[in-house]
Write a protein that holds these residues in place. Sequence first.
Motif, mmCIF file in Angstrom:
data_model
loop_
_atom_site.group_PDB
_atom_site.id
_atom_site.type_symbol
_atom_site.label_atom_id
_atom_site.label_comp_id
_atom_site.label_asym_id
_atom_site.label_seq_id
_atom_site.Cartn_x
_atom_site.Cartn_y
_atom_site.Cartn_z
ATOM 1 N N GLY A 1 0.779 -1.239 0.000
ATOM 2 C CA GLY A 1 0.000 0.000 0.000
ATOM 3 C C GLY A 1 0.806 1.283 0.000
ATOM 4 O O GLY A 1 0.249 2.369 -0.045
ATOM 5 N N LEU A 2 2.142 1.196 0.050
ATOM 6 C CA LEU A 2 2.951 2.426 0.092
ATOM 7 C C LEU A 2 2.909 3.195 -1.226
ATOM 8 O O LEU A 2 3.214 4.376 -1.267
ATOM 9 N N ARG A 3 2.604 2.500 -2.324
ATOM 10 C CA ARG A 3 2.583 3.132 -3.658
ATOM 11 C C ARG A 3 3.895 3.842 -3.976
ATOM 12 O O ARG A 3 3.914 5.041 -4.283
ATOM 13 N N ILE A 4 4.967 3.089 -3.848
ATOM 14 C CA ILE A 4 6.308 3.633 -4.136
ATOM 15 C C ILE A 4 6.371 3.991 -5.620
ATOM 16 O O ILE A 4 5.978 3.196 -6.477
ATOM 17 N N THR A 5 6.858 5.191 -5.905
ATOM 18 C CA THR A 5 6.983 5.621 -7.303
ATOM 19 C C THR A 5 8.361 5.231 -7.835
ATOM 20 O O THR A 5 9.284 4.950 -7.055
ATOM 21 N N GLU A 6 8.519 5.275 -9.166
ATOM 22 C CA GLU A 6 9.831 4.973 -9.752
ATOM 23 C C GLU A 6 10.869 6.001 -9.291
ATOM 24 O O GLU A 6 12.023 5.645 -9.028
ATOM 25 N N ALA A 7 10.473 7.241 -9.147
ATOM 26 C CA ALA A 7 11.428 8.267 -8.680
ATOM 27 C C ALA A 7 11.913 7.932 -7.268
ATOM 28 O O ALA A 7 13.115 8.061 -6.964
ATOM 29 N N GLN A 8 11.005 7.498 -6.409
ATOM 30 C CA GLN A 8 11.395 7.137 -5.026
ATOM 31 C C GLN A 8 12.269 5.888 -5.022
ATOM 32 O O GLN A 8 13.274 5.818 -4.315
ATOM 33 N N ARG A 9 11.884 4.909 -5.820
ATOM 34 C CA ARG A 9 12.681 3.680 -5.880
ATOM 35 C C ARG A 9 14.109 3.960 -6.369
ATOM 36 O O ARG A 9 15.087 3.498 -5.780
ATOM 37 N N ALA A 10 14.190 4.737 -7.443
ATOM 38 C CA ALA A 10 15.509 5.024 -8.017
ATOM 39 C C ALA A 10 16.368 5.806 -7.030
ATOM 40 O O ALA A 10 17.576 5.579 -6.911
ATOM 41 N N ARG A 11 15.745 6.703 -6.287
ATOM 42 C CA ARG A 11 16.501 7.482 -5.306
ATOM 43 C C ARG A 11 16.996 6.564 -4.186
ATOM 44 O O ARG A 11 18.117 6.668 -3.720
ATOM 45 N N TRP A 12 16.130 5.655 -3.739
ATOM 46 C CA TRP A 12 16.504 4.691 -2.683
ATOM 47 C C TRP A 12 17.733 3.904 -3.145
ATOM 48 O O TRP A 12 18.722 3.790 -2.405
ATOM 49 N N ALA A 13 17.671 3.399 -4.368
ATOM 50 C CA ALA A 13 18.756 2.548 -4.879
ATOM 51 C C ALA A 13 20.063 3.344 -5.012
ATOM 52 O O ALA A 13 21.132 2.877 -4.601
ATOM 53 N N ALA A 14 19.976 4.543 -5.571
ATOM 54 C CA ALA A 14 21.193 5.353 -5.750
ATOM 55 C C ALA A 14 21.773 5.754 -4.402
ATOM 56 O O ALA A 14 22.996 5.746 -4.194
ATOM 57 N N MET A 15 20.882 6.074 -3.467
ATOM 58 C CA MET A 15 21.357 6.562 -2.173
ATOM 59 C C MET A 15 21.996 5.456 -1.339
ATOM 60 O O MET A 15 22.972 5.685 -0.628
ATOM 61 N N VAL A 16 21.472 4.252 -1.437
ATOM 62 C CA VAL A 16 22.080 3.169 -0.651
ATOM 63 C C VAL A 16 23.454 2.815 -1.231
ATOM 64 O O VAL A 16 24.394 2.513 -0.481
ATOM 65 N N ALA A 17 23.590 2.920 -2.547
ATOM 66 C CA ALA A 17 24.901 2.650 -3.156
ATOM 67 C C ALA A 17 25.915 3.715 -2.727
ATOM 68 O O ALA A 17 27.062 3.397 -2.388
ATOM 69 N N ALA A 18 25.498 4.970 -2.717
ATOM 70 C CA ALA A 18 26.397 6.050 -2.279
ATOM 71 C C ALA A 18 26.723 5.901 -0.788
ATOM 72 O O ALA A 18 27.857 6.161 -0.358
ATOM 73 N N SER A 19 25.747 5.445 -0.020
ATOM 74 C CA SER A 19 25.963 5.268 1.423
ATOM 75 C C SER A 19 26.977 4.163 1.695
ATOM 76 O O SER A 19 27.691 4.206 2.707
ATOM 77 N N ALA A 20 27.042 3.182 0.800
ATOM 78 C CA ALA A 20 28.020 2.098 0.977
ATOM 79 C C ALA A 20 29.444 2.656 0.963
ATOM 80 O O ALA A 20 30.311 2.178 1.692
ATOM 81 N N ASP A 21 29.689 3.669 0.145
ATOM 82 C CA ASP A 21 31.020 4.307 0.139
ATOM 83 C C ASP A 21 31.280 4.975 1.484
ATOM 84 O O ASP A 21 32.310 4.742 2.117
ATOM 85 N N GLU A 22 30.335 5.799 1.901
ATOM 86 C CA GLU A 22 30.540 6.557 3.152
ATOM 87 C C GLU A 22 30.654 5.625 4.358
ATOM 88 O O GLU A 22 31.392 5.914 5.304
ATOM 89 N N ALA A 23 29.950 4.497 4.315
ATOM 90 C CA ALA A 23 29.988 3.546 5.435
ATOM 91 C C ALA A 23 31.222 2.648 5.377
ATOM 92 O O ALA A 23 31.439 1.824 6.277
ATOM 93 N N GLY A 24 32.006 2.788 4.326
ATOM 94 C CA GLY A 24 33.253 2.017 4.242
ATOM 95 C C GLY A 24 33.053 0.555 3.910
ATOM 96 O O GLY A 24 33.890 -0.288 4.262
ATOM 97 N N LEU A 25 31.980 0.233 3.203
ATOM 98 C CA LEU A 25 31.822 -1.152 2.749
ATOM 99 C C LEU A 25 32.863 -1.443 1.669
ATOM 100 O O LEU A 25 33.357 -0.519 1.020
ATOM 101 N N PRO A 26 33.195 -2.711 1.454
ATOM 102 C CA PRO A 26 34.213 -3.016 0.446
ATOM 103 C C PRO A 26 33.829 -2.414 -0.903
ATOM 104 O O PRO A 26 32.658 -2.358 -1.258
ATOM 105 N N SER A 27 34.850 -1.966 -1.631
ATOM 106 C CA SER A 27 34.568 -1.300 -2.913
ATOM 107 C C SER A 27 34.999 -2.165 -4.100
ATOM 108 O O SER A 27 35.011 -1.688 -5.227
ATOM 109 N N ASP A 28 35.375 -3.432 -3.834
ATOM 110 C CA ASP A 28 35.820 -4.282 -4.949
ATOM 111 C C ASP A 28 34.651 -4.573 -5.889
ATOM 112 O O ASP A 28 33.486 -4.557 -5.482
ATOM 113 N N PRO A 29 34.981 -4.804 -7.172
ATOM 114 C CA PRO A 29 33.939 -4.997 -8.186
ATOM 115 C C PRO A 29 32.981 -6.134 -7.849
ATOM 116 O O PRO A 29 31.769 -6.041 -8.097
#
Length: 152
Positions: free
Chosen positions: A78-106
């Motif tokens: 029922g949240l009715r997530i939009t594509e804009a919200q989904r895409a932002r979630w995905a991009a932001m979690v990937a960027a957060s992985a850098d800041e959180a120091g997760l491994p950066s290997d391919p």
Amino acid sequence: MVVPTVYAWAGGAPALRRLTEVFYARVRQDEVLEPVFRRMGPHHQEHVADWLGEVFGGPPVYTREHGGYPAMLSHHLGLRITEAQRARWAAMVAASADEAGLPSDPEFRSAFVAYVEWGTRLAMANSAEGASPPPAAPVPRWGWGEAPPYLP
Ligand code: HEM
């Protein structure tokens, strides 16, 4: 040599806790996502870290303590997530992985973003008006896919 789980490679529970801490701090400042998460509970970010840990091959903490797949699903219905919200979630979690120091290997990042693409698209589909996803299913277990770490 045994290939470690994605969870172990990431740095285990502490690394995923760092990830969701960074991610939700960004969410609170983000004009697209802040309204979606305005009413999230005080333990939301820890629960998402527990979910990710279980998905990536760690202990089944989300299933044991937070209701497993049915609970996770019910939070998105029922949240009715939009594509804009989904895409932002995905991009932001990937960027957060850098800041959180997760491994950066391919290999790690490939597995990580593959799950995020899959998971956010599923969350969006399940959140749509009239969606009727299966109410019960196992928690997905995400591995390395086509590119595991090369361990001679
Ligand atoms: C891979 C993608 C995703 C994962 C792993 C994920 C994970 C989770 C989990 C585990 C919960 C439940 C937390 C708890 O038990 O307290 C949750 C709730 C929630 N998720 Fe997601 N989520 C994903 C995608 C999204 C997206 C794309 C959005 C919206 C842009 C979203 C919005 C929400 C909201 C608003 C809640 C809280 C709902 C409530 O308070 O009941 N999620 N998510």
